[in-house]
Write a protein that holds these residues in place. Sequence first.
Motif, PDB file in Angstrom:
ATOM      1  N   UNK A   1       2.013 -15.404   3.101  1.00 27.18           N
ATOM      2  CA  UNK A   1       1.645 -14.216   2.308  1.00 27.18           C
ATOM      3  C   UNK A   1       2.902 -13.536   1.759  1.00 27.18           C
ATOM      4  N   UNK A   2       3.943 -13.495   2.547  1.00 28.38           N
ATOM      5  CA  UNK A   2       5.209 -12.876   2.122  1.00 28.38           C
ATOM      6  C   UNK A   2       5.869 -13.680   1.003  1.00 28.38           C
ATOM      7  N   UNK A   3       5.941 -15.001   1.160  1.00 24.75           N
ATOM      8  CA  UNK A   3       6.612 -15.803   0.132  1.00 24.75           C
ATOM      9  C   UNK A   3       5.815 -15.892  -1.162  1.00 24.75           C
ATOM     10  N   UNK A   4       4.482 -15.743  -1.065  1.00 25.55           N
ATOM     11  CA  UNK A   4       3.671 -15.751  -2.285  1.00 25.55           C
ATOM     12  C   UNK A   4       3.912 -14.479  -3.093  1.00 25.55           C
ATOM     13  N   UNK A   5       4.252 -13.383  -2.418  1.00 25.89           N
ATOM     14  CA  UNK A   5       4.381 -12.095  -3.110  1.00 25.89           C
ATOM     15  C   UNK A   5       5.832 -11.696  -3.371  1.00 25.89           C
TER      16      UNK A   5
ATOM     17  N   UNK B   1      10.474  -7.393 -15.196  1.00 22.65           N
ATOM     18  CA  UNK B   1       9.723  -8.252 -16.131  1.00 22.65           C
ATOM     19  C   UNK B   1       8.251  -8.358 -15.740  1.00 22.65           C
ATOM     20  N   UNK B   2       7.877  -7.691 -14.643  1.00 24.59           N
ATOM     21  CA  UNK B   2       6.517  -7.789 -14.105  1.00 24.59           C
ATOM     22  C   UNK B   2       6.062  -9.250 -13.963  1.00 24.59           C
ATOM     23  N   UNK B   3       6.938 -10.085 -13.422  1.00 22.75           N
ATOM     24  CA  UNK B   3       6.592 -11.487 -13.178  1.00 22.75           C
ATOM     25  C   UNK B   3       6.640 -11.763 -11.678  1.00 22.75           C
ATOM     26  N   UNK B   4       5.982 -12.863 -11.292  1.00 20.86           N
ATOM     27  CA  UNK B   4       5.928 -13.227  -9.877  1.00 20.86           C
ATOM     28  C   UNK B   4       4.945 -12.337  -9.134  1.00 20.86           C
ATOM     29  N   UNK B   5       5.024 -12.368  -7.804  1.00 18.50           N
ATOM     30  CA  UNK B   5       4.099 -11.580  -7.003  1.00 18.50           C
ATOM     31  C   UNK B   5       2.902 -12.387  -6.545  1.00 18.50           C
ATOM     32  N   UNK B   6       2.032 -11.716  -5.766  1.00 21.83           N
ATOM     33  CA  UNK B   6       0.971 -12.452  -5.068  1.00 21.83           C
ATOM     34  C   UNK B   6      -0.137 -12.925  -5.997  1.00 21.83           C
ATOM     35  N   UNK B   7      -0.212 -12.362  -7.204  1.00 23.89           N
ATOM     36  CA  UNK B   7      -1.184 -12.857  -8.174  1.00 23.89           C
ATOM     37  C   UNK B   7      -0.757 -14.256  -8.607  1.00 23.89           C
ATOM     38  N   UNK B   8      -1.674 -15.208  -8.622  1.00 26.07           N
ATOM     39  CA  UNK B   8      -1.316 -16.512  -9.173  1.00 26.07           C
ATOM     40  C   UNK B   8      -1.343 -17.649  -8.165  1.00 26.07           C
ATOM     41  N   UNK B   9      -0.814 -17.399  -6.961  1.00 24.40           N
ATOM     42  CA  UNK B   9      -0.738 -18.470  -5.947  1.00 24.40           C
ATOM     43  C   UNK B   9      -0.125 -19.747  -6.529  1.00 24.40           C
ATOM     44  N   UNK B  10       0.940 -19.569  -7.302  1.00 25.97           N
ATOM     45  CA  UNK B  10       1.565 -20.716  -7.971  1.00 25.97           C
ATOM     46  C   UNK B  10       2.331 -21.614  -7.008  1.00 25.97           C
TER      47      UNK B  10
ATOM     48  N   UNK C   1       4.871   0.913  12.828  1.00 27.56           N
ATOM     49  CA  UNK C   1       3.553   0.423  12.425  1.00 27.56           C
ATOM     50  C   UNK C   1       3.119   1.067  11.101  1.00 27.56           C
ATOM     51  N   UNK C   2       3.281   2.399  10.998  1.00 37.65           N
ATOM     52  CA  UNK C   2       2.889   3.093   9.765  1.00 37.65           C
ATOM     53  C   UNK C   2       3.694   2.615   8.573  1.00 37.65           C
ATOM     54  N   UNK C   3       5.002   2.557   8.754  1.00 37.73           N
ATOM     55  CA  UNK C   3       5.868   2.142   7.642  1.00 37.73           C
ATOM     56  C   UNK C   3       5.636   0.677   7.280  1.00 37.73           C
ATOM     57  N   UNK C   4       5.429  -0.147   8.298  1.00 38.53           N
ATOM     58  CA  UNK C   4       5.214  -1.572   8.033  1.00 38.53           C
ATOM     59  C   UNK C   4       3.891  -1.780   7.298  1.00 38.53           C
ATOM     60  N   UNK C   5       2.838  -1.076   7.722  1.00 41.55           N
ATOM     61  CA  UNK C   5       1.535  -1.210   7.059  1.00 41.55           C
ATOM     62  C   UNK C   5       1.648  -0.832   5.580  1.00 41.55           C
ATOM     63  N   UNK C   6       2.339   0.284   5.282  1.00 43.02           N
ATOM     64  CA  UNK C   6       2.491   0.688   3.868  1.00 43.02           C
ATOM     65  C   UNK C   6       3.303  -0.335   3.092  1.00 43.02           C
ATOM     66  N   UNK C   7       4.404  -0.788   3.689  1.00 44.60           N
ATOM     67  CA  UNK C   7       5.289  -1.699   2.960  1.00 44.60           C
ATOM     68  C   UNK C   7       4.625  -3.066   2.761  1.00 44.60           C
ATOM     69  N   UNK C   8       3.889  -3.540   3.769  1.00 48.98           N
ATOM     70  CA  UNK C   8       3.241  -4.846   3.621  1.00 48.98           C
ATOM     71  C   UNK C   8       2.105  -4.775   2.597  1.00 48.98           C
ATOM     72  N   UNK C   9       1.374  -3.651   2.598  1.00 44.31           N
ATOM     73  CA  UNK C   9       0.334  -3.456   1.583  1.00 44.31           C
ATOM     74  C   UNK C   9       0.962  -3.449   0.186  1.00 44.31           C
ATOM     75  N   UNK C  10       2.060  -2.700   0.056  1.00 38.59           N
ATOM     76  CA  UNK C  10       2.751  -2.632  -1.246  1.00 38.59           C
ATOM     77  C   UNK C  10       3.221  -4.025  -1.685  1.00 38.59           C
ATOM     78  N   UNK C  11       3.758  -4.789  -0.737  1.00 40.25           N
ATOM     79  CA  UNK C  11       4.197  -6.156  -1.021  1.00 40.25           C
ATOM     80  C   UNK C  11       3.039  -7.001  -1.561  1.00 40.25           C
TER      81      UNK C  11
END
Length: 291
Positions: free
Chosen positions: A48-52, A59-68, A258-268
């Motif tokens: 999940x981390x490497x996909x995102x 450039x708004x490229x890459x990220x978890x959209x796509x699963x390339x 836990x709080x900071x990780x949850x926010x950061x992982x969601x953002x990722x």
Amino acid sequence: TAKFSPVSPKPPVHGELNYQKVYNQIADILEDNDWDDGSLGPIFTRLAWHASGTYDKATNTGGSNGATMRFAPESEHAANAGLSVARAKLEPIKAANPEITYSDLWSLAGVVSIQEMGGPTIPWIPGRRDAEAIAATPDGRLPDATLGSKHLRDIFYRMGFDDREIVALSGAHALGRCHPKNSGFDGPWTTSPTLVTNGYFKELLEKKWVEKKWKGPKQYVDKETGDLMMLPTDFVLLQDKSFRPWVEKYAADEKLWFNDFASAFHKLQELGVPRNGSEKVYHFKRTDEQQ
Ligand code: ZEM
């Protein structure tokens, strides 16, 4: 004019899928006594981390959209070595739920893994769309473990994260291990690699870390037992003036982490996913809360 778009033109159908059911199906396959420390959770989290983590906000490229990462060359990028196992293990879940996109499935698998291994609830939003290989980003967007704090900042600032979030995200290394055949590095960061705890920060601060004497890439081992490891990019969190206070805070206060990780992982997981603000946000129940 060329009509070709790298993103599939037909949006997947949402709302029909019971995502808690898919969550439970993924939770069911996590335990695997033939794998590493007995759980696929760490490798799903890494998928999940490497996909995102390929996202570039300029450039708004890459990220978890796509699963390339399903396709070469991204599947063959050195950073992704070993992740074919995680993708293959999720195929039966895809087969049982053909409507889910790979990009949603991989992201959801990260959330399931973190929650089921005892971590915080990660808010999750479906709606990612799979793309063709042409939408893949060039090699070199994921961090290189041999480098220092400037590199960490270059990589994570590019995604839109700050120093506090860099440290919070690094705490995921409480999980899993390094495999010589994947990355060249060797060993786990903590003594409980299938549990989400603030143990990474505690080990970092409390153990005496020395350079491992071997022919492999530079890494650290704990002086006393030699059983635990840190990457150069982990070790710099102790040395850098702006990172270190967060290591200390998270080691002392697991709730804060836990709080900071949850926010950061969601953002990722949201990086590069088009949203209009009206999407339903899911907060999944852990399987042990459903009995
Ligand atoms: Zn990792 N990571 N990571 N990481 N990672 C590895 C394993 C795991 C870096 C890195 O080079 C490596 C984040 C950040 C960073 C996980 C989650 C997250 C490995 C070992 C390396 C080399 C791979 C192998 O040999 O199999 C670097 C340089 C990072 C910069 C800070 C973030 C952020 C993560 C999630 C939020 C996880 C769970 C693993 C363990 C995988 C496994 O198979 O056990």
